[in-house]
Enzyme design. Structure first.
Site, PDB file in Angstrom:
ATOM      1  N   LYS A 191      10.152  -0.117  13.332  1.00 47.36           N
ATOM      2  CA  LYS A 191      10.626   0.168  11.941  1.00 47.36           C
ATOM      3  C   LYS A 191      11.743   1.321  12.108  1.00 47.36           C
ATOM      4  CE  LYS A 191       6.316  -0.662   9.760  1.00 47.36           C
ATOM      5  NZ  LYS A 191       5.320  -0.127   8.853  1.00 47.36           N
ATOM      6  N   GLU A 243      -3.513  -6.072  15.451  1.00 47.18           N
ATOM      7  CA  GLU A 243      -3.256  -4.867  14.893  1.00 47.18           C
ATOM      8  C   GLU A 243      -4.447  -3.827  14.731  1.00 47.18           C
ATOM      9  OE1 GLU A 243       0.037  -4.273  11.598  1.00 47.18           O
ATOM     10  OE2 GLU A 243      -1.786  -4.038  10.686  1.00 47.18           O
ATOM     11  N   HIS A 300      -2.967 -32.387  19.119  1.00 45.23           N
ATOM     12  CA  HIS A 300      -1.979 -33.281  19.580  1.00 45.23           C
ATOM     13  C   HIS A 300      -0.766 -32.404  20.144  1.00 45.23           C
ATOM     14  CE1 HIS A 300      -3.615 -36.826  17.985  1.00 45.23           C
ATOM     15  NE2 HIS A 300      -4.282 -35.936  16.956  1.00 45.23           N
ATOM     16  N   GLY A 357      -4.654  -2.034   5.538  1.00 44.46           N
ATOM     17  CA  GLY A 357      -3.815  -2.867   4.679  1.00 44.46           C
ATOM     18  C   GLY A 357      -4.718  -4.379   5.357  1.00 44.46           C
ATOM     19  N   ARG A 358      -5.001  -4.302   6.415  1.00 44.29           N
ATOM     20  CA  ARG A 358      -5.356  -5.736   7.061  1.00 44.29           C
ATOM     21  C   ARG A 358      -7.126  -6.029   6.460  1.00 44.29           C
ATOM     22  NH1 ARG A 358      -3.983  -2.599  10.785  1.00 44.29           N
ATOM     23  NH2 ARG A 358      -5.438  -1.098  11.954  1.00 44.29           N
ATOM     24  N   LYS A 402       0.760  -1.120   0.012  1.00 45.95           N
ATOM     25  CA  LYS A 402       0.046  -0.094   0.224  1.00 45.95           C
ATOM     26  C   LYS A 402       0.738   1.231   0.020  1.00 45.95           C
ATOM     27  CE  LYS A 402      -3.334   2.359   2.816  1.00 45.95           C
ATOM     28  NZ  LYS A 402      -4.208   2.244   4.067  1.00 45.95           N
ATOM     29  N   GLU A 431      10.723  -4.717   3.996  1.00 47.73           N
ATOM     30  CA  GLU A 431      10.839  -6.092   3.747  1.00 47.73           C
ATOM     31  C   GLU A 431      10.391  -6.084   2.287  1.00 47.73           C
ATOM     32  OE1 GLU A 431       9.303  -4.944   6.104  1.00 47.73           O
ATOM     33  OE2 GLU A 431       9.406  -6.175   7.906  1.00 47.73           O
TER      34      GLU A 431
HETATM   35  O1  F6P Z   1       3.699  -2.808   9.652  1.00 50.43           O
HETATM   36  C1  F6P Z   1       2.544  -2.780   9.624  1.00 50.43           C
HETATM   37  C2  F6P Z   1       1.831  -2.835   8.278  1.00 50.43           C
HETATM   38  O2  F6P Z   1       1.543  -1.273   8.188  1.00 50.43           O
HETATM   39  C3  F6P Z   1       0.321  -3.273   7.911  1.00 50.43           C
HETATM   40  O3  F6P Z   1      -0.415  -2.533   8.710  1.00 50.43           O
HETATM   41  C4  F6P Z   1       0.452  -3.649   6.566  1.00 50.43           C
HETATM   42  O4  F6P Z   1      -0.563  -4.271   6.305  1.00 50.43           O
HETATM   43  C5  F6P Z   1       1.765  -3.809   6.268  1.00 50.43           C
HETATM   44  O5  F6P Z   1       2.518  -3.393   7.136  1.00 50.43           O
HETATM   45  C6  F6P Z   1       2.320  -3.754   4.822  1.00 50.43           C
HETATM   46  O6  F6P Z   1       2.092  -2.348   4.668  1.00 50.43           O
HETATM   47  P1  F6P Z   1       2.310  -2.001   2.736  1.00 50.43           P
HETATM   48  O7  F6P Z   1       1.185  -2.692   2.204  1.00 50.43           O
HETATM   49  O8  F6P Z   1       2.072  -0.571   3.061  1.00 50.43           O
HETATM   50  O9  F6P Z   1       3.481  -2.703   2.392  1.00 50.43           O
END
Ligand code: F6P
Length: 547
Positions: free
Chosen positions: A508, A354, A385, A268-269, A207, A213
């Site tokens: 972060k 979150e 289990h 995002g979620r 987003k 990452e």
């Molecule tokens: O670190 C949390 C977050 O901001 C989430 O809310 C989001 O889903 C995820 O990182 C990924 O964010 P992006 O889609 O901006 O890479």
């Protein structure tokens, strides 16, 4: 809390919860004639049973009064209408608009522009998906795409992966989807192992387009393609982007026509329903993807139309709230009895923790009640289990959500029936337990009477059931929407912002400060805390030893 009616409603609920922690579920099931009618219902193709909680009928009345006093109806309507319910970021949360068919009243309060944009992106996704699926979209060397690598993390990963797994029965036979989220280089190696760049399509989904990452993995993928001879213009056949930050994606090198956009009012979620769902559409096809949206929309309609007392997400939220008060320290366990839903727990962890892992309310003051219980779990029967022992006999009481899918057919070995029987049996065991006498008789028969105490199970352990007659795109969409609305309802009850996530920022930032210090050529700053300095020195030494 300034509203006296709301304060009174909270007081009533909390008082009852304090005195009801030990309420006997079996006695309530027998003694409350309308319990099943009040606490179980069908909505959007799902059956929900909330009768097995330590929640007396009169306490449900108090919870419903709290929901009224907390203006759940008004807040829900404001969300559907596009009001800035994400108040710390001044944004709407319009995931319901992503699944509203046009024209439709339920979410079009958000406005015609939103509906047009949503429809356009869906069309763009559909055209692209059809082309990739039927082989018209070819890689740079003219070969059809056989593998999709989706790069994203958090909300830009968990929903698409869950959808692809859950609806694998509907998957295109030639297209195989893989997911890359972790910045660990080993995750990258695993994601591309045995893949051929010329038949691989990579989707970079972020987003913000700033997530570390995803940014690093996207760079690594670009290098991987270049090493495979795919670079420059050719890359446009292999690399597409999904983002709300189109300019940054273009700057990275994604061709403008290969960007699937969405707006910042998609959290995002809550983003599976947007262009973030592209791998799912590629896998199951546009028609099934639209069926998934339709299922979620059916739940949206139920949430917006059903009275609070017979509203599935509201009741699920109220029961959850009750458990946080009646069972202090309890967590929420999610156990899908369906291998296809094995990633549901991870998706729910982000959704609930979150969204609602907050301690400050709208007024900036500390919330008076515990929020967001820890969510954990895993697929049945596997987890029987492992951690089920603690659920049956541990000192803590942790309510379990059983997500049960009726198996499609009876296989010769009876595996589907065994799965189903185990789900039902575990619910019974949690409820009924095994008394000391019963356990004693069995122990006596063995000649080991002393074992009775070890064999006894206290029972009276709460659980919910969500039953799906089958796992199809519509029911899957409805299931996820059920939990999304549960989460929002809880946020409104606690008066927190379920749509922001400020708490993830600090880590972060610190990672950005720490990463340069891993460079052995760099002097460690004097102001570094002694323990961190010692740890970094040790890490540097370990690296030096390995050459
Ligand atoms: O670190 C949390 C977050 O901001 C989430 O809310 C989001 O889903 C995820 O990182 C990924 O964010 P992006 O889609 O901006 O890479």
């Amino acid at each position: 809390m300034t509203d006296p009616r709301l304060a009174q409603a909270w007081h009533d609920v909390a008082r009852r919860a304090r005195s009801s922690g030990e309420a006997e579920i079996e006695a309530m099931l027998r003694g409350e004639p309308d319990r099943a009618q009040r606490l179980s219902l069908d909505a959007a193709g799902l059956h929900l049973d909330l009768t097995r909680h330590r929640l007396p009928g009169d306490a449900l009345d108090a919870l419903l009064a709290l929901a009224e006093a907390a203006s759940i109806v008004q807040r829900r309507d404001a969300m559907y209408a596009g009001a800035p319910v994400n108040f710390t970021e001044g944004r709407p949360a319009l995931h319901v608009a992503l699944r509203a068919p046009r024209p439709d009243g339920a979410a079009n309060g958000a406005g015609a522009d939103v509906a047009v944009e949503v429809a356009e992106t869906l069309e763009q996704m559909s055209r692209f998906s059809e082309a990739v699926r039927d082989g018209a979209w070819r890689g740079a060397t003219g070969r059809p795409i056989s593998d999709v690598v989706h790069v994203g993390i958090g909300g830009s990963h968990l929903g698409p992966q869950l959808a692809c797994e859950a609806l694998a029965e509907y998957a295109h036979p030639r297209l195989h989807c893989r997911f890359l989220s972790n910045v660990d280089p080993h995750a990258f190696d695993r994601a591309v192992r045995e893949l051929e760049p010329s038949t691989t399509l990579a989707i970079v989904a972020s987003k913000s387009w700033h997530t570390l990452e995803t940014a690093r993995n996207a760079q690594a993928l670009r290098r991987w393609f270049a090493d495979g001879g795919i670079a420059g213009d050719a890359l446009a056949r292999h690399l597409v982007g999904v983002t709300a930050n189109v300019d940054a994606a273009v700057a990275f090198g994604i061709a403008p026509g290969s960007i699937f956009p969405f707006r910042d009012w998609v959290g995002g979620r809550y983003s599976l329903w947007s262009a973030i769902g592209l791998p799912a559409m590629l896998s199951i096809g546009p028609a099934n993807f639209r069926a998934m949206l339709a299922g979620a929309h059916a739940m949206d309609r139920h949430f917006s139309e059903a009275p609070l007392a017979s509203n599935a997400p509201v009741l699920l939220a109220l029961v959850s709230l009750w458990n946080t008060l009646a069972l202090p320290g309890s967590t929420e366990v999610v156990v899908p009895y369906s291998d296809a839903l094995r990633s549901l727990t991870a998706w729910l962890q982000q959704l609930q923790m979150e969204s609602n892992g907050k301690r400050v309310g709208r007024d900036g003051a500390q919330v008076a009640w515990p929020t967001a219980p820890v969510v954990w779990g895993g697929p049945g029967t596997d987890v029987q289990h492992s951690f089920f022992q603690a659920l049956h006999q541990g000192t803590g009481v942790h309510p379990v959500d059983f997500i049960v899918v009726v198996p499609s057919h009876r296989d010769p070995e009876g595996r589907g029936d065994a799965l189903l029987a185990n789900a039902l049996a575990q619910r019974e065991a949690l409820l009924r337990g095994r008394s000391g006498d019963e356990a004693g008789e069995a122990a006596d028969r063995d000649g080991r009477a002393w074992l009775a105490a070890h064999r006894a199970c206290p029972g009276n352990r709460p659980s919910s059931l969500v039953l799906l007659d089958r796992l199809d795109p519509a029911r899957f969409g409805a299931l996820l929407a059920l939990y999304e609305h549960k989460t929002a309802t809880l946020g409104w009850l606690w008066d927190i912002d379920s749509f922001d996530q400020w708490g993830v920022e600090l880590g972060k930032l610190l990672a950005g400060d720490i990463e340069p210090l891993l460079d052995p050529g760099r002097e460690l700053p004097a102001e570094l805390a002694p323990d961190l300095r010692a740890l970094l020195a040790r890490i540097r030494a370990a690296r030096a030893d390995r050459g």
